[in-house]
Design an enzyme around this catalytic site. Sequence first.
Site, mmCIF file in Angstrom:
data_model
loop_
_atom_site.group_PDB
_atom_site.id
_atom_site.type_symbol
_atom_site.label_atom_id
_atom_site.label_comp_id
_atom_site.label_asym_id
_atom_site.label_seq_id
_atom_site.Cartn_x
_atom_site.Cartn_y
_atom_site.Cartn_z
ATOM 1 N N TYR A 1 -3.457 5.015 0.711
ATOM 2 C CA TYR A 1 -3.807 4.370 1.979
ATOM 3 C C TYR A 1 -3.281 2.946 2.083
ATOM 4 O O TYR A 1 -2.734 2.409 1.136
ATOM 5 C CB TYR A 1 -5.287 4.463 2.287
ATOM 6 C CG TYR A 1 -6.315 3.884 1.357
ATOM 7 C CD1 TYR A 1 -6.036 2.957 0.374
ATOM 8 C CD2 TYR A 1 -7.647 4.287 1.502
ATOM 9 C CE1 TYR A 1 -7.022 2.445 -0.438
ATOM 10 C CE2 TYR A 1 -8.648 3.779 0.697
ATOM 11 C CZ TYR A 1 -8.337 2.861 -0.274
ATOM 12 O OH TYR A 1 -9.328 2.359 -1.067
ATOM 13 N N GLU A 2 -3.428 2.373 3.278
ATOM 14 C CA GLU A 2 -2.825 1.072 3.629
ATOM 15 C C GLU A 2 -1.303 1.099 3.449
ATOM 16 O O GLU A 2 -0.684 0.095 3.103
ATOM 17 C CB GLU A 2 -3.431 -0.050 2.782
ATOM 18 C CG GLU A 2 -4.900 -0.282 3.018
ATOM 19 C CD GLU A 2 -5.208 -0.819 4.401
ATOM 20 O OE1 GLU A 2 -4.275 -1.248 5.095
ATOM 21 O OE2 GLU A 2 -6.383 -0.805 4.789
ATOM 22 N N GLY A 3 -0.698 2.252 3.718
ATOM 23 C CA GLY A 3 0.732 2.428 3.525
ATOM 24 C C GLY A 3 0.981 2.977 2.144
ATOM 25 O O GLY A 3 0.699 2.313 1.147
ATOM 26 N N ARG B 1 -3.627 -5.305 1.988
ATOM 27 C CA ARG B 1 -2.781 -4.662 0.985
ATOM 28 C C ARG B 1 -2.946 -5.320 -0.371
ATOM 29 O O ARG B 1 -2.931 -4.636 -1.403
ATOM 30 C CB ARG B 1 -1.333 -4.652 1.454
ATOM 31 C CG ARG B 1 -1.118 -3.619 2.557
ATOM 32 C CD ARG B 1 0.255 -3.615 3.153
ATOM 33 N NE ARG B 1 0.390 -2.482 4.073
ATOM 34 C CZ ARG B 1 1.358 -2.333 4.952
ATOM 35 N NH1 ARG B 1 2.304 -3.260 5.043
ATOM 36 N NH2 ARG B 1 1.404 -1.275 5.738
#
Length: 593
Positions: free
Chosen positions: A440-442, A297
């Site tokens: 992406y990645e949350g 992140r």
Amino acid sequence: MADYKAPLREMHFLLHEVFAAEKLWAELPQLSGVVDRETADAILEEMAKLAANTLDPINRSGDEEGCHWRDGEVTTPAGFKEAYATFCAGGWGALLGNPEYGGMGMPKMLGAQVEEMLNAANISFALYPVLTNGACLAIDAHASETLKRKYLPRMYEGTWAGAMDLTEPHAGTDLGIIRTRAEPCEDGSYCITGSKIFITGGDQDLSENIIHLVLAKLPDAPKGPRGISLFLVPKYTVNEDGSVGGSNNVRCGSIEHKMGIKASATCAMNFDGAQGWLVGEVNKGLAAMFTMMNYERLGVGIQGLGASERSYQNALAYARERIQSRSPAGAQQPGQVADPIIVHPDVRRMLLTQKALVGGGRALSTYVAQWLDIAKFGEGDARKNAEAMVALLTPVAKAFTTDMGLDCTVLGQQVLGGHGYIREWGQEQLVRDVRITQIYEGTNGIQALDLVGRKTVANGGALFEVFATDVQNFIDSEVDCEAMAEFIQPLAAALQRLREATGNMIAATREDPCAPGAASVEYLHLFGYVAYAFMWAKVVSVAQARQEEDSFYRAQVKTARFYFARLLPRTQGLAASVNAGSAALMDMEEALF
């Protein structure tokens, strides 16, 4: 588009003068003797050459060609295989790796600067090795010794790549409802069956093998996220001697046709009884995956930073060359038919906003990387404090930096005007490429909920106080410095504004379960602007004493002054939004939408 030039001076300044990295490295036993200033600078200079000479030239062509899919196999654009071979030959995949398995063991503070250059030059290319680094982290932290020795050396050298397989067509954020199954086999391995989507680098033609880390559930697993396990599943089987064998029933069903990062293969992956091995403990897959998530992140935040830097360089070059109209203060270049647009106040506003956000983002990514290094290599209370900082700051570093990344690329596009909208100048590619970093990645909305819910409300603000104490200690150390007053006083006021908003939000949650969600995005942005102010104040505390001797330091002080005068005041409106509660959001009946 202007040719990319790595901002080495800024990176050296942050590492050596603002954060005193070599002092920290000397204090951490696993880094002492491994890296010093000379080594760090040499690494950064070599990556600067690779980024400018190898990766930047294939950025636009890679976007225009994109990846190709045929009969379950992915082909990357022209030049990518050669660039990947050059990358691997330089040993870059081993930079942060565990030395016990062939890695270099370098600190994340250094790795963050390397990643920025990779992403600024070519986000699509960067995704392949960066995802491999993340997979290596999870394997190193949680896999058995047998798996580590079998897979990590080849992954560090780049012969084998890595991919993370989380999302399914029906399960994105809510991973607890995934359907991919893992059946135990007599030999201790597992039979993995299911489908995953949006898998970055799920298939490609760059490496001999691709090592998938797959989230799946055992037949007797508890419902929800507590029943998820993590498995290592290679695309091709690996023989006892370490050589690559035949198909492991892992197949790419298709690739996505996307808005941006077109040279990065985003794959739908099918596992049809593929052989896999458990990583970590049964039903503890999310915990194992989150080992790499803090790094990944931050890495996504650095993607936003890299795009911002690239946008700034492009816009600055254009603003210095484009001749349009006269300065409101009078002709600046009387010999020309008009002045360059950099003389116009609004163009300066856009350029300085980018410069200030890039500088704040670079400092914050270095700051978070510092805490990651202490959390990884430190001991005792120092390590616990660092882990708290990482937990709190990771969603900010990911979401705020990428939100500002989109803002910066759009500002750059606006500076270029019509030329920013057409393909020839490359600016529109930056806007398209950076957009995914907010998703992406949350998604950034989920990052905001994580910051507010798990990282703030759930612990009564305890993690927030760790950060606030660090800021307050800095304020206290500079409060008697007259030259710092113009920065310290507004920073102190902004910290108090953030502290009050934090307390109000925690209190509101006791009566209103919708309060955290209603305030989350504005709270994250409030936090982000205050964090950037902290970073710029730290920068000025070093730069101000030398601004008369070197224009570089003078530029740092003047950029910080712009940030405090024109960007930090945004916190006032954000705090008002946070404090407004959820009524205006939740009182609207659904039918009225």
